[in-house]
Design a protein around this motif. Structure first.
Motif, PDB file in Angstrom:
ATOM      1  N   ALA A 244      45.433  29.637  44.555  1.00 11.07           N
ATOM      2  CA  ALA A 244      43.914  29.676  44.642  1.00 11.07           C
ATOM      3  C   ALA A 244      43.773  31.117  45.185  1.00 11.07           C
ATOM      4  O   ALA A 244      44.267  31.605  46.269  1.00 11.07           O
ATOM      5  N   VAL A 245      42.772  31.834  44.454  1.00  8.70           N
ATOM      6  CA  VAL A 245      42.428  33.038  45.060  1.00  8.70           C
ATOM      7  C   VAL A 245      40.987  33.111  45.387  1.00  8.70           C
ATOM      8  O   VAL A 245      40.177  32.762  44.219  1.00  8.70           O
ATOM      9  N   GLU A 246      40.740  33.110  46.358  1.00  8.15           N
ATOM     10  CA  GLU A 246      39.406  33.026  46.945  1.00  8.15           C
ATOM     11  C   GLU A 246      38.873  34.257  47.143  1.00  8.15           C
ATOM     12  O   GLU A 246      39.110  35.092  47.798  1.00  8.15           O
ATOM     13  N   VAL A 247      37.582  34.640  46.526  1.00 10.86           N
ATOM     14  CA  VAL A 247      37.037  35.950  46.436  1.00 10.86           C
ATOM     15  C   VAL A 247      35.631  35.910  47.092  1.00 10.86           C
ATOM     16  O   VAL A 247      34.699  34.965  47.074  1.00 10.86           O
ATOM     17  N   LEU A 248      35.748  36.674  48.423  1.00 15.08           N
ATOM     18  CA  LEU A 248      34.446  36.740  49.270  1.00 15.08           C
ATOM     19  C   LEU A 248      33.783  38.070  49.542  1.00 15.08           C
ATOM     20  O   LEU A 248      34.467  39.044  49.333  1.00 15.08           O
ATOM     21  N   ASP A 249      32.454  37.908  50.073  1.00 13.86           N
ATOM     22  CA  ASP A 249      31.738  39.255  50.448  1.00 13.86           C
ATOM     23  C   ASP A 249      31.470  39.029  51.737  1.00 13.86           C
ATOM     24  O   ASP A 249      31.330  37.745  52.160  1.00 13.86           O
ATOM     25  N   PRO A 250      31.303  40.103  52.575  1.00 13.46           N
ATOM     26  CA  PRO A 250      30.929  39.968  53.913  1.00 13.46           C
ATOM     27  C   PRO A 250      29.705  39.045  54.020  1.00 13.46           C
ATOM     28  O   PRO A 250      29.413  38.202  55.137  1.00 13.46           O
ATOM     29  N   ARG A 251      28.564  39.111  53.246  1.00 14.43           N
ATOM     30  CA  ARG A 251      27.475  38.385  53.399  1.00 14.43           C
ATOM     31  C   ARG A 251      27.738  36.867  53.012  1.00 14.43           C
ATOM     32  O   ARG A 251      26.883  36.017  53.164  1.00 14.43           O
TER      33      ARG A 251
END
Length: 335
Positions: A244-251
């Motif tokens: 599982a590749v979880e893609v996140l942004d600081p917001r």
């Protein structure tokens, strides 16, 4: 999720609302480690740059060995070596041990002719970024890493791509040219209009049925929203190695101190004007952290590898750290 004080912004509707800038940074301000911008006029050059990054920087750091990134420790018997403290005793080779009168374990290698399926969630919540790139661009970079590191040697790679509005299945085939074609098709996937809701649970079911030969399943998503995808994910993990590749942004995890903002959910169209008080920011951060931990717990229960990529972090370095950690776990602490 992110926020800005001068324009209506976007967020994912998961019980936490926030906003985001509608696009990533300008190319001249983009850090050298960030994935290339996938604007339509520069798509071909961006994909070439992305492939070179994977092949020269990532594959070079992994020394050409993708076992740690994708297929797990494998099932085919490999070389026997002397036992070292911390090794998994279940891998003891008793025949060699008896013959040499010294404890030995049997290494395993990854199965050959690996079939990899990449599930790519490109719902509207990935169409923004407030740091070095958009989450969508980071998701494409993750796909490129998997496609280029697993192609070759008779391996095949396919994809299931969904924007919430439309779903496309790219059949699994082998070869470098096909890996390039697959990454390009995903990068060129049209964005869904605002108000389109993704359905990760349904997408996982589509990947699971009809049953395929055992292989590798890679799920690329921000995993925002309800956790109604746990059951199909666990069913998928029962048959395949799962990453599982979880893609996140600081917001997605923190609301900045910006005063009054308009927050919008791109997958429902809802908007709300709020004042980013210290109390609201703490509550937002706590809710986001709780959601992230819930996602991690679900992935652990499913036995999935969990790779987190952020738009404000060097994605290649994050992948290398992930690989090193997985290899250390498989070798009982000895890399």
């Amino acid at each position: 999720m992110s926020a800005s004080s001068d324009a209506p912004q976007h967020a994912r509707g998961d019980g936490q609302e926030g906003g985001t800038t509608g696009a990533g940074p300008a190319e001249d301000r983009r850090p050298s480690w960030a994935p290339p911008s996938l604007t339509s006029g520069r798509m071909e050059a961006a994909l070439r740059t992305l492939e070179l990054t994977v092949r020269r920087r990532l594959d070079g750091l992994l020394q050409g060995n993708h076992l740690g990134l994708v297929p797990g420790p494998g099932t085919e018997p490999g070389e026997a070596r002397p036992y070292q403290p911390g090794d998994d005793v279940r891998r003891m080779d008793w025949a060699v041990t008896a013959r040499t009168t010294e404890p030995h374990i049997r290494e395993t290698v990854a199965d050959r002719e690996l079939e990899t399926w990449v599930l790519v969630d490109l719902s509207p919540s990935l169409d923004f970024g407030t740091a070095a790139c958009e989450k969508r661009e980071l998701a494409v970079a993750a796909v490129a890493a998997v496609a280029h590191l697993t192609q070759g040697g008779g391996n095949r790679v396919g994809a299931l791509v969904s924007t919430g509005e439309r779903t496309e299945r790219v059949p699994a085939r082998g070869g470098l040219a096909y890996a390039r074609t697959l990454v390009r098709r995903i990068a060129e996937t049209p964005r869904a209009p605002e108000g389109t809701r993704g359905d990760l649970a349904a997408l996982l079911e589509q990947l699971r049925r009809p049953p395929r030969r055992r292989g590798l399943a890679v799920v690329v998503s921000d995993f925002l929203g309800p956790l109604d995808w746990e059951r199909p994910l666990r069913a998928l993990a029962a048959r395949h190695d799962l990453l599982a590749v979880e893609v996140l942004d600081p917001r997605d995890v923190d609301l900045p101190e910006v005063g009054t903002v308009v927050l919008a959910d791109p997958e429902s169209g809802r908007q709300r004007e709020v004042h980013a008080t210290p109390l609201l920011r703490r509550e937002f951060a706590a809710a986001a952290a709780a959601h992230r931990e819930s996602v991690a717990a679900v992935l652990r229960r499913a036995g999935a590898g969990h790779l987190v990529l952020r738009t404000d972090s060097d994605w290649v370095a994050d992948i290398v750290r992930f690989v090193v950690a997985r290899k250390r776990n498989w070798s009982g602490g000895v890399v």
